[in-house]
Design an enzyme around this catalytic site. Structure first.
Site, PDB file in Angstrom:
ATOM      1  N   SER A  45       0.884  -1.174   0.000  1.00 15.96           N
ATOM      2  CA  SER A  45       0.000   0.000   0.000  1.00 15.96           C
ATOM      3  C   SER A  45       0.910   1.209   0.000  1.00 15.96           C
ATOM      4  CB  SER A  45      -0.834   0.011   1.294  1.00 15.96           C
ATOM      5  OG  SER A  45      -1.398   1.285   1.520  1.00 15.96           O
ATOM      6  N   TYR A  55      -2.221   0.256  10.688  1.00 13.35           N
ATOM      7  CA  TYR A  55      -2.184  -0.094   9.257  1.00 13.35           C
ATOM      8  C   TYR A  55      -0.810   0.261   8.676  1.00 13.35           C
ATOM      9  CZ  TYR A  55      -3.868  -0.565   4.414  1.00 13.35           C
ATOM     10  OH  TYR A  55      -4.067  -0.956   3.099  1.00 13.35           O
TER      11      TYR A  55
HETATM   12  N1  LIG Z   1      -8.709  -0.019  -0.816  1.00  7.90           N
HETATM   13  C1  LIG Z   1      -7.607   0.696  -0.740  1.00  7.90           C
HETATM   14  O1  LIG Z   1      -7.637   1.943  -0.763  1.00  7.90           O
HETATM   15  C2  LIG Z   1      -6.261   0.013  -0.644  1.00  7.90           C
HETATM   16  C3  LIG Z   1      -5.107   0.765  -0.887  1.00  7.90           C
HETATM   17  C4  LIG Z   1      -3.863   0.144  -0.818  1.00  7.90           C
HETATM   18  C5  LIG Z   1      -3.766  -1.192  -0.500  1.00  7.90           C
HETATM   19  N2  LIG Z   1      -4.905  -1.903  -0.260  1.00  7.90           N
HETATM   20  C6  LIG Z   1      -4.756  -3.312   0.094  1.00  7.90           C
HETATM   21  O2  LIG Z   1      -5.381  -4.105  -0.896  1.00  7.90           O
HETATM   22  C7  LIG Z   1      -5.719  -5.381  -0.322  1.00  7.90           C
HETATM   23  C8  LIG Z   1      -7.135  -5.741  -0.714  1.00  7.90           C
HETATM   24  O3  LIG Z   1      -8.008  -4.807  -0.115  1.00  7.90           O
HETATM   25  P1  LIG Z   1      -9.349  -4.288  -0.814  1.00  7.90           P
HETATM   26  O4  LIG Z   1      -9.284  -2.820  -0.774  1.00  7.90           O
HETATM   27  O5  LIG Z   1      -9.549  -4.989  -2.083  1.00  7.90           O
HETATM   28  O6  LIG Z   1     -10.416  -4.749   0.292  1.00  7.90           O
HETATM   29  P2  LIG Z   1     -11.739  -5.662   0.167  1.00  7.90           P
HETATM   30  O7  LIG Z   1     -12.285  -5.736   1.561  1.00  7.90           O
HETATM   31  O8  LIG Z   1     -12.627  -5.145  -0.905  1.00  7.90           O
HETATM   32  O9  LIG Z   1     -11.182  -7.080  -0.251  1.00  7.90           O
HETATM   33  C9  LIG Z   1     -10.479  -7.866   0.677  1.00  7.90           C
HETATM   34  C10 LIG Z   1     -11.009  -9.290   0.663  1.00  7.90           C
HETATM   35  O10 LIG Z   1     -10.242 -10.024   1.623  1.00  7.90           O
HETATM   36  C11 LIG Z   1     -11.121 -10.809   2.405  1.00  7.90           C
HETATM   37  N3  LIG Z   1     -10.494 -11.010   3.716  1.00  7.90           N
HETATM   38  C12 LIG Z   1     -10.295 -10.079   4.686  1.00  7.90           C
HETATM   39  N4  LIG Z   1      -9.708 -10.638   5.749  1.00  7.90           N
HETATM   40  C13 LIG Z   1      -9.525 -11.940   5.442  1.00  7.90           C
HETATM   41  C14 LIG Z   1      -8.969 -13.034   6.149  1.00  7.90           C
HETATM   42  N5  LIG Z   1      -8.533 -12.879   7.413  1.00  7.90           N
HETATM   43  N6  LIG Z   1      -8.912 -14.246   5.546  1.00  7.90           N
HETATM   44  C15 LIG Z   1      -9.393 -14.410   4.279  1.00  7.90           C
HETATM   45  N7  LIG Z   1      -9.956 -13.415   3.569  1.00  7.90           N
HETATM   46  C16 LIG Z   1     -10.013 -12.192   4.145  1.00  7.90           C
HETATM   47  C17 LIG Z   1     -12.399  -9.987   2.494  1.00  7.90           C
HETATM   48  O11 LIG Z   1     -13.527 -10.812   2.809  1.00  7.90           O
HETATM   49  C18 LIG Z   1     -12.472  -9.390   1.090  1.00  7.90           C
HETATM   50  O12 LIG Z   1     -13.194 -10.224   0.208  1.00  7.90           O
HETATM   51  C19 LIG Z   1      -5.475  -5.249   1.176  1.00  7.90           C
HETATM   52  O13 LIG Z   1      -4.240  -5.842   1.498  1.00  7.90           O
HETATM   53  C20 LIG Z   1      -5.421  -3.747   1.383  1.00  7.90           C
HETATM   54  O14 LIG Z   1      -4.657  -3.406   2.509  1.00  7.90           O
HETATM   55  C21 LIG Z   1      -6.156  -1.346  -0.334  1.00  7.90           C
END
Ligand SMILES: NC(=O)c1ccc[n+]([C@@H]2O[C@H](COP(=O)([O-])OP(=O)(O)OC[C@H]3O[C@@H](n4cnc5c(N)ncnc54)[C@H](O)[C@@H]3O)[C@@H](O)[C@H]2O)c1
Length: 273
Positions: A143, A156
């Site tokens: 991230s 985070y």
């Molecule tokens: N959304 C943002 O702005 C952003 C920015 C930078 C990085 N990220 C990173 O991207 C990655 C994906 O996040 P996203 O934004 O797509 O979120 P999201 O919640 O839309 O998708 C994450 C998925 O992971 C699943 N999940 C969560 N905890 C879990 C666990 N313990 N075991 C199995 N599955 C689990 C959730 O059910 C969900 O389907 C994360 O690592 C997040 O930190 C997100």
């Protein structure tokens, strides 16, 4: 298209957001995919959508057994594993240190870092033998919070800075057998959720007011990318042919946050107009 033809990838958290976009893209590029996802409804809907190109395991990345089951599923169902994508994650909704009520921070730390950091390490360990066999690679979703302040609160930010260390250390340890890299996306409107420990498990970035405007306002590219726009670097890193010399790298795909400078923060001129 077709950079990942006949490859097999395991993607954690593939049921929504960035993980779901990665599932789409990896399948488009010719791969078969296994998803480890804790939300059973999301796992079901993946099966309905992608049929025989996908297998799902309902489980939690914080469980070593669930990670092993996902790797075994890849090998049994598709015969191999080429790429492990440690993507599942949760957020702290920017909660600053001063707003934690005493011992709450301990439970919140354990919950968030268990998923964001330990989950990736457990998956990496579970996938290791299969990846050595295939001369495959690991990709960690970092991230902008892995490099800069203010992309989250201290929990985070600690977790994502920690993942940068994990990528670098594992790349050092696992070469020449397995390449280990990361992708550090900027913000995107997804269902990224919070923590039971802070009563934010049901909150989501999707409903956070002003989120997209915030992202547009702080990046030189003045955009709020959708999850599919972040997938290209994952395909590159997963591709043996195109990323053969790449290990220990974290690709920043954050709209230029690191070069935004002072003018952008102060609302500098929008040259795109
Ligand atoms: N959304 C943002 O702005 C952003 C920015 C930078 C990085 N990220 C990173 O991207 C990655 C994906 O996040 P996203 O934004 O797509 O979120 P999201 O919640 O839309 O998708 C994450 C998925 O992971 C699943 N999940 C969560 N905890 C879990 C666990 N313990 N075991 C199995 N599955 C689990 C959730 O059910 C969900 O389907 C994360 O690592 C997040 O930190 C997100």
């Amino acid at each position: 298209m077709g950079w990942l033809k006949d490859d097999v990838a395991l993607i954690t958290g593939g049921g929504a957001g960035l993980g779901l976009a990665l599932v789409h893209r990896f399948i488009d590029e010719g791969a078969s995919v296994v998803v480890l996802e804790r939300d059973a409804n999301r796992a079901d809907s993946l099966k309905r959508k992608f049929g025989e190109k996908i297998e799902t395991v309902v489980g939690d990345v914080t469980s070593y057994e669930d990670n092993v089951k996902a790797v075994e599923t890849a090998v049994e169902r598709f015969g191999r594993l080429d790429t492990f994508v440690a993507n599942a994650g949760v957020f702290d909704f920017f909660k600053p240190l001063s707003e934690f009520e005493g011992p709450e921070i301990s439970a919140a730390f354990d919950e968030l870092l268990s998923i964001n950091v330990k989950g990736g390490l457990l998956g990496a360990r579970a996938a290791l033998d299969a990846l050595i066999k295939s001369k495959g690679s690991m990709i960690f979703t970092v991230s902008n919070a892995g490099f800069y302040t203010g992309g989250g609160g201290p929990l985070y930010t600690a977790s994502k800075h920690g993942l940068v260390g994990v990528v670098r250390q594992l790349a050092h340890e696992l070469g020449p057998k397995v390449r280990v890299n990361g992708v550090a996306p900027g913000g995107m409107r997804t269902s990224l959720s919070g923590l039971k420990a802070t009563n934010t498990a049901d909150e989501s970035l999707e409903t956070m007011e002003g989120f997209e405007e915030l992202i547009i306002g702080i990046t030189p590219l003045r955009m709020s990318p959708t999850p599919d726009q972040y997938c290209g670097p994952y395909v590159l890193l997963a591709s043996r042919e195109n990323a053969a010399p790449m290990t220990g790298v974290v690709i920043n795909t954050d709209g230029g946050l690191g070069v935004r400078g002072i003018m952008n923060v102060c609302g500098g001129e929008d040259l795109s107009a």
